[in-house]
Motif scaffolding. Structure first.
Motif, short mmCIF file in Angstrom:
data_model
loop_
_atom_site.label_atom_id
_atom_site.label_comp_id
_atom_site.label_asym_id
_atom_site.label_seq_id
_atom_site.Cartn_x
_atom_site.Cartn_y
_atom_site.Cartn_z
N ARG A 489 0.83 -1.20 0.00
CA ARG A 489 0.00 0.00 0.00
C ARG A 489 0.87 1.25 0.00
NH1 ARG A 489 -1.73 3.84 3.28
NH2 ARG A 489 -3.77 4.78 2.86
N GLN A 490 1.94 1.22 0.81
CA GLN A 490 2.80 2.40 0.91
C GLN A 490 3.44 2.73 -0.44
OE1 GLN A 490 5.71 2.19 4.04
NE2 GLN A 490 6.63 4.16 3.51
N GLU A 491 3.91 1.69 -1.13
CA GLU A 491 4.53 1.91 -2.45
C GLU A 491 3.51 2.52 -3.42
OE1 GLU A 491 7.65 -1.87 -2.23
OE2 GLU A 491 5.70 -2.13 -3.13
N LEU A 492 2.31 1.92 -3.40
CA LEU A 492 1.29 2.38 -4.34
C LEU A 492 0.88 3.82 -4.01
CD1 LEU A 492 -0.13 1.20 -6.78
CD2 LEU A 492 -2.06 0.60 -5.31
N PHE A 493 0.81 4.12 -2.71
CA PHE A 493 0.46 5.48 -2.27
C PHE A 493 1.42 6.50 -2.90
CE2 PHE A 493 0.24 9.14 0.47
CZ PHE A 493 -1.05 9.15 1.00
N ASP A 494 2.72 6.20 -2.79
CA ASP A 494 3.73 7.12 -3.33
C ASP A 494 3.63 7.24 -4.85
OD1 ASP A 494 4.61 7.57 -0.79
OD2 ASP A 494 6.23 6.10 -0.89
N LEU A 495 3.41 6.08 -5.51
CA LEU A 495 3.33 6.10 -6.97
C LEU A 495 2.13 6.91 -7.45
CD1 LEU A 495 4.19 2.33 -7.59
CD2 LEU A 495 5.60 4.30 -8.24
N VAL A 496 0.99 6.69 -6.80
CA VAL A 496 -0.23 7.40 -7.20
C VAL A 496 -0.03 8.90 -6.99
CG1 VAL A 496 -2.66 7.77 -6.61
CG2 VAL A 496 -1.76 5.45 -6.78
N LYS A 497 0.67 9.25 -5.92
CA LYS A 497 0.89 10.66 -5.62
C LYS A 497 1.80 11.29 -6.68
CE LYS A 497 2.09 14.00 -2.26
NZ LYS A 497 2.95 14.45 -1.20
N ILE A 498 2.91 10.62 -6.97
CA ILE A 498 3.87 11.18 -7.92
C ILE A 498 3.24 11.35 -9.30
CG2 ILE A 498 6.01 10.65 -9.18
CD1 ILE A 498 6.84 9.18 -6.48
N LYS A 499 2.45 10.32 -9.72
CA LYS A 499 1.83 10.38 -11.04
C LYS A 499 0.53 11.18 -11.03
CE LYS A 499 4.42 7.51 -13.63
NZ LYS A 499 4.87 7.66 -15.00
N GLU A 500 0.13 11.61 -9.85
CA GLU A 500 -1.12 12.36 -9.71
C GLU A 500 -2.30 11.65 -10.35
OE1 GLU A 500 -1.20 16.56 -10.17
OE2 GLU A 500 0.94 16.76 -9.76
#
Lengths: 833, 127
Positions: A489-500
């Motif tokens: 979840r943490q990895e996906l959270f960061d990815l979703v944030k970076i890619k907006e």
């Protein structure tokens, strides 16, 4: 085919078990004769009989097992003679049975050296449950015990005497050291020291010449003319194969006893096999259970027409002797000119380890472990499978030091055919395959493969294999969300944030595969809500919401919903109470006060939800998010405005906090409370974050939990002012939201957090990661973006359309919904069936 | 399903394509029956099953979350998250659970039709 088995010990039993498992049902008739009065029991753990286990607990299988498997079991009826010509056996009780094959599993008897006086009262052997019962009867009369024999069995017997409550127990060994077949002088010395601290007196290099006493034993006399007083003696000087029956019918017997067998465990009569401790293979009697089991396997296979040979057996062993680990593996006694040794000795902790390696340092030959045998299985397999040793072979004993990588490849480095469970002969591949087939717990693997069901010594290795196999399959252990997303979840959270990314579909396109499922959809929906705080029912994200979020209400028994308006801090005006009363009456809703100082209205049809909320919103109510993994309630006590003890206005602060974080979505629900004094009437220490008034300000507690595993919250910061308190809560909540696994409450999250509350305090209060300002600004975005989602639905015809039961008859309600009456209100009908 | 090929199928109009949320479901009323209809726009597939979850006899499957398991389309009941295959209706999370009744679906001019196999008795099929 008819098989007669003579002997119902562990190995005889195992043979039956293997035949039942291998043979086509109904094709093999098994008849068993046993000398003892009870079915086969676990002789290896015999001493457990004295620490409370019953004979029944020790049974390999109950008598009913033999009946269920059509095995005719004659107990207390030893076979008297074998007629090889007519292939029949005759029993003591007069039965005659014919056989196609005869399996002798007659085991061994205790070897009693010819010392004068062995027939005196108070002298025992240690072999059967009957022997133990006799000892049990005699022990209350005795104060000083002695055991002749310092080998494996002798030390077990000494433990039995300790368990029987004898104040002093002596162990007498003829050889210069204990367990002469397994360990070396240094190891023995260390073991001796340990045993002596536990109440055993050890005498090595002692030859007993006589047992003293008139009718009853009073002591032992030794070759050096010394005398030891003792009123109870156990002789455990070795074993003697039970070969008398074989001798009688003319089978070949070894010079020092034992029925001679070939690679197939056949005796000199090809229709008669011998297995276990009565068999003499290659000049050797195997006095352990594991080789006996392997012999049973070979014979069962051979009788059924397949080829399998016995080729000797590794005599490595590990056991706990009176609480002390002792193990020896491979060849612990390789001569010094053929190997190099590495020795580790810690007399403080009582640990001795020795390994013998080849002169080139490549392979492990064998070794001894005393005091700490955790590495036994790994070392045994390293030796057996000729695994190449690491560049510093001492690492396998001591672990890698100085920040180097872990020594060797661990259990994963073993070849597939490495034997992990030597009792049941289960290979590494068999265990890994069981895990791949879905047996992902130790119990499931035990059931499926039988590994770790005998001595249990390989259980830690089996566990490691389960973990590593699951890891290698990308199972939950790797902490990925589900089969559709290979990220935590943490990895996906960061990815979703970076890619907006802002919708489930785009996240799935970028980072997932398949269509998603009920695990990843709510997880991604929650991440999107925690990042952007946009309307969760916006097109595309509506169907990614968890069931309750999708209808902004809690589904209840029968398919109706419950409605909880937000009541910040639990403060509510009479006017608002009247609105709730009117709405509840109008839509025929059951009302109840919740645990979080709010009012819950149950039994709403899905199509009534927008109508109900239209009225609630008009009266100024907002969604209480009781349906979401979101901030629920901030409970409060009445505080200083009314309470004579109150230090601060807890209600006002609770309302401020609740309004700040309302609508905040998180990995799991969030609960909070504010208490106006140390009496803690709001129960703030059971909340995800709780605040208690002090003389100087507020104490902030975090990561408490009610529910099935209650946990008290821990103090994060003390005596802070209101603004600081809110800043810390901002940071704490945002840090939790960004790093927690799905559906993990703050308490569980903290329990898994390396460094625990100290680490958390460093991050939140001392800003050790330098992210405090970022966390605060991220929280501020969410606070600023808040809108009541029910108001948005009420105002949107498009969204309201989704709140109907039938797509093709939106005005109709579900006709299957039923209620019953209860105390002047209604309740949901019970589950059908 | 060979049954569908040999028996006559009565197609009834359920709703328009746009009435069904993408990657979700709706409940369709047919006489006294409730049918759950699901749309998988990413695969351009439609499925229909009984709306009743056999686990606790709740009319709820149309409100369940759809998805895939190993590529097979499925729905999870909102009550206790029992998962059912939308292809053949079998329960994916519990071998002992009854399977769902399934129905053929066809789309014509943005209109969704659900097929009722003639003479098929719901009770018999469920048993």
């Amino acid at each position: 085919m008819k098989i007669v088995i003579i002997g119902n010990g562990m190995v005889g039993y195992k043979f039956c078990e293997k035949m039942i498992a291998k043979a086509t049902p109904g094709t093999v008739e098994l008849v068993v004769f046993g000398e003892e009065p009870r079915p086969a029991y676990d002789r290896v753990h015999l001493s457990a009989f004295f620490s409370g286990k019953t004979a029944q607990d020790l049974e390999m299988a109950p008598a009913s097992w033999y009946i269920d498997n059509n095995i005719r079991l004659h107990l207390g009826d030893p076979v008297q003679s074998i007629d090889r010509e007519h292939k029949t056996v005759h029993s003591h009780k007069g039965f005659t049975e014919t056989y196609d094959y005869l399996v002798m599993a007659t085991g061994s008897a205790a070897f009693v050296p010819p010392i004068p006086g062995v027939d005196k009262k108070g002298v025992f052997i240690y072999r059967t449950i009957e022997d133990l019962e006799l000892m049990l009867d005699y022990a209350p009369k005795a104060t000083t015990g002695a055991v002749i024999g310092g080998g494996l069995l002798g030390l077990e017997a000494a433990k039995a005497l300790l368990d029987l409550g004898l104040q002093k127990t002596h162990v007498i060994e003829f050889a210069p050291r204990l367990m002469p077949r397994q360990i070396d002088d240094n190891g023995s010395r260390l073991l001796q020291g340990k045993l002596e601290t536990l109440g055993l007196q050890v005498h090595t290099s002692k030859q007993t010449t006589a047992i003293v006493g008139d009718d009853v034993i009073t002591g032992l006399q030794f070759a050096d003319d010394s005398i030891l007083e003792a009123d109870m003696l156990v002789i455990s000087a070795g074993i003697q194969p039970r070969d008398e029956l074989a001798r009688l019918c003319g089978l070949e017997i070894g010079h020092r006893g034992g029925i001679v067998v070939n690679d197939q465990l056949q005796t000199t009569d090809p229709f008669i096999y011998a297995i276990g401790e009565c068999a003499l293979y290659n000049g050797m009697i195997y006095g352990l259970v594991a080789p006996g089991y392997e012999m049973a396997e070979v014979v069962a296979t051979h009788i059924l027409g397949d080829h399998k040979a016995f080729t000797g057996f590794d005599m490595s062993t590990k056991l706990k002797l009176i609480g002390v680990d002792v193990a020896s593996f491979g060849n612990p006694f390789t001569p010094a000119d053929q190997c190099r040794s590495i020795v580790f000795e810690d007399t403080m902790k009582g640990i001795y380890k020795r390994i013998n390696i080849t002169p080139d340092g490549q392979h492990l030959l064998g070794g001894i472990l005393i005091g700490d045998a955790d590495a036994y299985n790994m070392l045994l397999q390293t030796a057996k499978n000729k695994v190449i040793l690491p560049p510093n072979p001492e690492d396998v004993l001591l672990g890698a030091r100085g920040g180097q990588e872990a020594a060797g490849a661990g259990v994963l480095g073993l070849p597939d055919d490495a034997t992990i469970c030597s009792c049941e002969n289960v290979s590494k591949a068999a265990i890994c395959n069981a895990v791949i087939d879905g047996h992902e717990t130790l119990d499931a693997v035990k059931k499926c493969t039988k590994a770790a069901t005998c001595c249990g010594g390989c259980a830690p290795m089996v566990k490691d294999l389960i973990t590593s196999t699951m890891k290698s399959q990308g199972k939950y252990i790797r902490n990925v969300i589900c089969e559709h997303f290979d990220y935590s979840r943490q990895e996906l959270f960061d990815l979703v944030k970076i890619k907006e990314l802002r919708s489930f579909d785009t996240v799935l396109d970028h980072y997932g595969h398949g269509e998603g499922c009920e695990i990843c959809k709510p997880t991604v929906a929650s991440i999107l809500a925690s990042l952007w705080n946009e309307m969760i029912l916006a097109k595309g994200n509506d169907t990614a919401q968890d069931s309750n979020d999708r209808y902004l209400a809690n589904i209840q028994k029968g398919g109706t919903y419950s409605v909880v308006p937000r009541v910040p801090g639990g403060e509510i005006t009479p006017r608002q109470l009247m609105v709730i009363a009117q709405v509840a009456e109008k839509y025929n809703l059951y009302t109840k006060i919740t645990g979080g100082q709010r009012i819950d209205m149950f039994g709403a049809h899905v199509s009534d939800l927008p109508l109900i909320w239209e009225e609630l919103v008009a009266a100024g109510f907002e969604s209480g998010h009781a349906y979401g993994k979101a901030l629920r309630t901030v409970k409060s006590c009445v505080g200083s405005t009314w309470c004579r003890f109150g230090l601060h206005d807890s209600v006002s602060f609770a309302i401020q906090i609740e309004q700040r974080y309302r609508g905040l979505r998180a990995p799991h629900k969030l609960k909070s409370a504010v208490s106006g004094c140390i009496r803690e009437c709001a129960e703030a220490q059971s909340k995800d974050f709780g605040i208690i008034a002090t003389e100087k300000g507020w104490n902030l507690y975090v990561c408490g939990n009610g529910g099935s595993k209650p946990q008290h919250a821990l103090l994060l910061a003390g005596d802070v002012d209101s603004a600081t308190c809110i800043r810390y809560i901002d940071r704490f909540l945002m840090f939790y939201i960004k790093t927690a696994d799905p559906l993990t409450r703050t308490a569980t999250w903290l329990n898994k957090l390396d460094g625990g509350i100290e680490y958390l305090r460093n991050v939140v209060v001392n800003d050790s990661l330098g992210i405090a300002a970022q966390l605060e600004s991220e929280m501020q975005v969410l606070v600023d973006n808040y809108k009541c989602e029910w108001k948005e639905v009420v105002d949107s015809p498009e969204l309201r359309k989704r709140f109907s039961h039938f797509v093709n008859a939106p005005e109709e309600k579900d006709p299957t919904v039923q209620f019953e009456n209860l105390r002047e209100q209604k309740k949901a009908a019970n589950w059908a069936k | 399903m060979s049954l569908h090929n040999t028996a006559t199928i009565n197609w009834f109009f359920a709703c328009k394509v746009e009435d069904v949320p993408a990657n979700g479901g709706v409940c369709v009323k047919y006489l006294d029956e409730q049918i759950a209809l699901f749309h998988f726009p990413r695969r351009n597939e439609w499925y229909a099953t009984q709306n009743l979850c056999p686990h606790r006899q709740q009319m709820a499957l149309s409100r369940g979350m759809t998805g895939t398991q190993g590529g097979e389309p499925k729905v999870a009941c909102p009550f206790h998250k029992k998962s059912f295959s939308l292809v053949d209706g079998r329960c994916l999370s519990d071998d002992t659970e009854c399977a769902l009744n399934t129905y053929p679906v066809k789309i014509e001019d943005d209109r969704v039709y659900i097929g009722i196999v003639n003479g098929r008795d719901t009770e018999t099929v469920m048993a």
